[in-house]
Design a protein around this motif. Structure first.
Motif, PDB file in Angstrom:
ATOM      1  N   ARG A 225       0.830  -1.213   0.000  1.00  0.00           N
ATOM      2  CA  ARG A 225       0.000   0.000   0.000  1.00  0.00           C
ATOM      3  C   ARG A 225       0.863   1.261   0.000  1.00  0.00           C
ATOM      4  O   ARG A 225       0.566   2.242  -0.683  1.00  0.00           O
ATOM      5  N   THR A 226       1.955   1.235   0.768  1.00  0.00           N
ATOM      6  CA  THR A 226       2.866   2.384   0.813  1.00  0.00           C
ATOM      7  C   THR A 226       3.510   2.618  -0.557  1.00  0.00           C
ATOM      8  O   THR A 226       3.577   3.749  -1.051  1.00  0.00           O
ATOM      9  N   LEU A 227       3.985   1.523  -1.174  1.00  0.00           N
ATOM     10  CA  LEU A 227       4.585   1.637  -2.504  1.00  0.00           C
ATOM     11  C   LEU A 227       3.579   2.145  -3.528  1.00  0.00           C
ATOM     12  O   LEU A 227       3.896   2.976  -4.386  1.00  0.00           O
ATOM     13  N   TYR A 228       2.357   1.647  -3.418  1.00  0.00           N
ATOM     14  CA  TYR A 228       1.325   2.058  -4.383  1.00  0.00           C
ATOM     15  C   TYR A 228       1.035   3.552  -4.279  1.00  0.00           C
ATOM     16  O   TYR A 228       0.935   4.246  -5.299  1.00  0.00           O
ATOM     17  N   ARG A 229       0.931   4.082  -3.043  1.00  0.00           N
ATOM     18  CA  ARG A 229       0.672   5.517  -2.878  1.00  0.00           C
ATOM     19  C   ARG A 229       1.810   6.346  -3.470  1.00  0.00           C
ATOM     20  O   ARG A 229       1.579   7.368  -4.128  1.00  0.00           O
ATOM     21  N   THR A 244      13.758   3.116 -20.507  1.00  0.00           N
ATOM     22  CA  THR A 244      13.479   1.783 -19.960  1.00  0.00           C
ATOM     23  C   THR A 244      13.083   1.865 -18.503  1.00  0.00           C
ATOM     24  O   THR A 244      12.155   1.202 -18.056  1.00  0.00           O
ATOM     25  N   LYS A 245      13.769   2.746 -17.752  1.00  0.00           N
ATOM     26  CA  LYS A 245      13.473   2.840 -16.321  1.00  0.00           C
ATOM     27  C   LYS A 245      12.047   3.315 -16.097  1.00  0.00           C
ATOM     28  O   LYS A 245      11.340   2.833 -15.222  1.00  0.00           O
ATOM     29  N   SER A 246      11.599   4.293 -16.880  1.00  0.00           N
ATOM     30  CA  SER A 246      10.236   4.782 -16.728  1.00  0.00           C
ATOM     31  C   SER A 246       9.230   3.692 -17.064  1.00  0.00           C
ATOM     32  O   SER A 246       8.212   3.533 -16.388  1.00  0.00           O
ATOM     33  N   LYS A 247       9.505   2.952 -18.131  1.00  0.00           N
ATOM     34  CA  LYS A 247       8.595   1.872 -18.518  1.00  0.00           C
ATOM     35  C   LYS A 247       8.502   0.824 -17.420  1.00  0.00           C
ATOM     36  O   LYS A 247       7.425   0.338 -17.081  1.00  0.00           O
ATOM     37  N   ARG A 252       5.544  -1.551 -12.863  1.00  0.00           N
ATOM     38  CA  ARG A 252       5.478  -1.872 -11.442  1.00  0.00           C
ATOM     39  C   ARG A 252       4.227  -1.256 -10.811  1.00  0.00           C
ATOM     40  O   ARG A 252       3.553  -1.883 -10.005  1.00  0.00           O
ATOM     41  N   PHE A 253       3.922  -0.024 -11.199  1.00  0.00           N
ATOM     42  CA  PHE A 253       2.718   0.621 -10.683  1.00  0.00           C
ATOM     43  C   PHE A 253       1.478  -0.178 -11.082  1.00  0.00           C
ATOM     44  O   PHE A 253       0.567  -0.395 -10.271  1.00  0.00           O
ATOM     45  N   LEU A 256       1.137  -3.238  -8.985  1.00  0.00           N
ATOM     46  CA  LEU A 256       0.642  -2.906  -7.649  1.00  0.00           C
ATOM     47  C   LEU A 256      -0.848  -2.582  -7.682  1.00  0.00           C
ATOM     48  O   LEU A 256      -1.615  -2.973  -6.801  1.00  0.00           O
ATOM     49  N   ARG A 257      -1.252  -1.846  -8.704  1.00  0.00           N
ATOM     50  CA  ARG A 257      -2.666  -1.454  -8.827  1.00  0.00           C
ATOM     51  C   ARG A 257      -3.562  -2.670  -9.021  1.00  0.00           C
ATOM     52  O   ARG A 257      -4.667  -2.754  -8.473  1.00  0.00           O
ATOM     53  N   ASP A 258      -3.086  -3.640  -9.794  1.00  0.00           N
ATOM     54  CA  ASP A 258      -3.911  -4.795 -10.154  1.00  0.00           C
ATOM     55  C   ASP A 258      -3.691  -5.986  -9.234  1.00  0.00           C
ATOM     56  O   ASP A 258      -4.206  -7.072  -9.492  1.00  0.00           O
ATOM     57  N   ARG A 259      -2.884  -5.785  -8.173  1.00  0.00           N
ATOM     58  CA  ARG A 259      -2.586  -6.921  -7.299  1.00  0.00           C
ATOM     59  C   ARG A 259      -3.863  -7.452  -6.631  1.00  0.00           C
ATOM     60  O   ARG A 259      -4.826  -6.702  -6.435  1.00  0.00           O
TER      61      ARG A 259
END
Length: 593
Positions: A225-229, A244-247, A252-253, A256-259
């Motif tokens: 939850r902390t990472l997602y915020r 690549t890093k942005s992608k 990753r976001f 986290l959103r779809d976990r």
């Protein structure tokens, strides 16, 4: 070696999917306890493993030659014949004669010494004990036991516990008896929402591991939850997926959103709905009761305290249930009085769940008692109370016939509590209830604003809630301060038949009847050779002990030799028991001649 495997088993029952793609493997020597909330499919899985019911999909694979012995919740016997005949009924004909002695011995230990009695005359508890005997004498590599401790007294539970600890095959059992799970099982299998998970260890170890898993899962979810915020804030600032890093960060976001967020298991909620209890409760004076000339209660007097927590124990037929029924006004004492105060409102939970119309809907069954109840949290409707007792809105509109045995017991318990009693009389409340419900019930009873009297064979339950024990036996009720463990440490337990070497009067009569006693052909051959067999086993044990001394530094060899010695000692013990029986019989035959 795998004895039995269930692969991808699914089962839908009464429109509910109770097993969803479940897999289970049983190895030699495994001792597995199956737990879970009522209605989750524990008994269904056991029936499928036993071959008594078919799954909708999946496969059961049994090793060639494997022998299963299955004890259902309701033992199945014919309507005619003696207890002994029905216990032996499922054995092959060539085994019945050799197993008769063992069957008689177990029946005596189960307090059923009159094994010539018609099977149709047995009570529910007696049929249960006869069913246990039938399951135990069946030659088996795997024992499948469905609620083996239900409807039997504490003494018989401990006897069964001892027998199962000695059993060398694999065991799979469904039980709510937590001490039993601790003593017998080395693996706990939990069924939850159609899925099965395994935990190595007994019930106490399972509780520790489950608490740790839940703590780990909660910590992981807090971190997610902390990472997602943080990632959500980055995305909202206008992240551009150029590099690549942005992608990677966007992916990753999205992960986290779809976990899948862990779903909280439904929890039963019980809040006190008791009525005010005045100074005068229940006063019992010189109470006496006998049935068919057998004294159950003799000259018993007692005043129930407003906050009493009394556990009632004793062998089946000792008068425990009769005692509660007299307090509830359902049975009349032979002499003496029971006087209740003006504010006393008794809630009586019987073993049989009272009268339930199987065609009635769950919600209507509760509304017959009350549409609303008042709790410390305010006014709650019947539908809300049902939800707190884990009856979903869909299940509330189902007919009672669709409920499992445990769900019916939970529904019946809710009906009693909605009557807002201030004195609870509970007759075997733990029968058919799952461990989760039992734990919540125990906490509820500790906080209940009134008196509680509970007949129970569940030692864990009595240790948790009782501050006084009433022990019924032989028409006498002895009172002990403390819980069940305190009582067990103080009480003088009457000597009972606990060894196959002791024979009841019924067995003695079998040796002294008018017919001429003689060995069967097999018994004569066994009698002629048994001394040599015992001597050979003793020599093998001595040789094994010498080999253990010779291989003192070879740990792998030592382990194999230790197992060999244990097997030989078990064979010698069984052979010695048989020697006692055959020599007793030989003496009776000689005396008759």
């Amino acid at each position: 070696m795998i004895l039995l495997s269930a692969q991808n088993i699914s089962k839908t029952y009464m429109e509910r999917k109770v097993l969803d793609n479940v897999s289970f493997f049983l190895n030699e020597g495994d001792k597995v306890g199956i737990i879970g909330i009522n209605g989750t499919g524990k008994s269904t899985l056991l029936r499928i493993l036993a071959g008594a019911e078919e799954s909708d999909s999946g496969e059961i694979i049994r090793t060639n030659g494997i022998r299963l012995s299955y004890l259902p919740q309701i033992p199945e016997f014919g309507e005619t014949g003696s207890v002994l005949e029905q216990v032996l009924a499922h054995l092959p004909e060539d085994l019945k004669e050799s197993k008769e002695y063992e069957a008689k011995s177990i029946l005596e230990q189960m307090h059923l010494p009159d094994y010539d009695r018609p099977i149709s005359t047995l009570s529910g508890g007696e049929r249960r004990r006869a069913g246990i005997a039938a399951a135990l004498i069946q030659p088996s590599d795997v024992l499948l036991l469905d609620e083996p401790t239900n409807h039997i007294d504490s003494e018989t539970v401990q006897l069964l516990e001892t027998m199962l600890r000695r059993y060398r095959g694999a065991i799979v059992m469904v039980t709510h008896d937590r001490y039993f799970l601790d003593q017998i099982c080395r693996t706990i299998a939990e069924i939850d929402r159609g899925k099965l998970s395994l935990c190595e260890g007994n019930y106490s170890e399972y509780l520790v591991q489950k608490a740790q898993r839940e703590a780990d899962a909660e910590a992981a979810e807090r971190k997610n939850r902390t990472l997602y915020r943080r990632e959500l804030a980055w995305i909202r600032r206008g992240a551009r997926a150029r590099g690549t890093k942005s992608k990677d960060r966007i992916e990753r976001f999205e992960a986290l959103r779809d976990r899948e967020i862990p779903a909280d298991a439904p929890e039963m909620q019980m809040q006190s709905v008791s009525s005010r209890l005045g100074r005068k409760t229940v006063e019992i004076t010189a109470l006496c009761k006998a049935i068919d000339g057998k004294p159950l209660i003799t000259d018993f007097s007692y005043i129930i305290a407003r906050d009493a927590r009394i556990g009632i124990v004793g062998p089946n037929g000792a008068g425990k249930s009769t005692f509660l029924r007299m307090i509830a006004g359902l049975d009349i004492p032979d002499s003496g009085t029971i006087v209740c105060g003006d504010t006393v409102k008794i809630g009586y939970l019987s073993q049989t769940c009272g009268e339930m119309n199987p065609q009635e809907r769950v919600i209507d069954y509760i509304r017959d008692t009350a549409d609303i109840v008042r709790t410390p949290d305010g006014t709650i409707s019947a539908a809300q109370m049902l939800e707190r007792f884990l009856f979903t809105p869909e299940l509330q509109w189902s007919r009672i016939e669709k409920l499992s045995g445990g769900e019916r017991k939970r529904l019946y318990l809710l009906k009693i509590l909605m009557e807002a009693p201030n004195i609870l009389l509970l007759d075997e409340p733990t029968n058919d209830l799952d461990i989760t419900t039992l734990t919540i019930l125990e906490d509820y009873l500790l906080q209940f604003n009134g008196a509680v009297l509970a007949v129970s064979h569940d030692r864990y339950f009595l240790d948790k809630i009782a501050t006084e024990i009433f022990a019924f036996q032989g028409g006498i009720c002895q009172r002990y301060t403390g819980n069940y463990s305190d009582y067990a440490a103080k009480a003088v337990i009457p000597e009972t038949i606990s060894s196959p070497k002791k024979k009841s009067e019924k067995t003695e009569r079998a040796f002294s009847g008018n017919h001429k006693l003689k060995f069967s052909y097999k018994e004569q051959r066994e009698f002629d050779t048994i001394d040599d067999d015992i001597a050979a086993l003793e020599q093998q044990i001595a040789d094994t002990e010498q080999a253990i001394a010779d291989y003192a530094l070879d740990y792998q060899k030592l382990q194999a030799l230790a197992e060999q010695k244990e097997q030989l000692e078990q064979q010698l013990s069984e052979k010695m028991d048989r020697w006692v029986y055959l020599n007793d019989l030989a003496e009776k035959i000689a005396g008759g001649q």
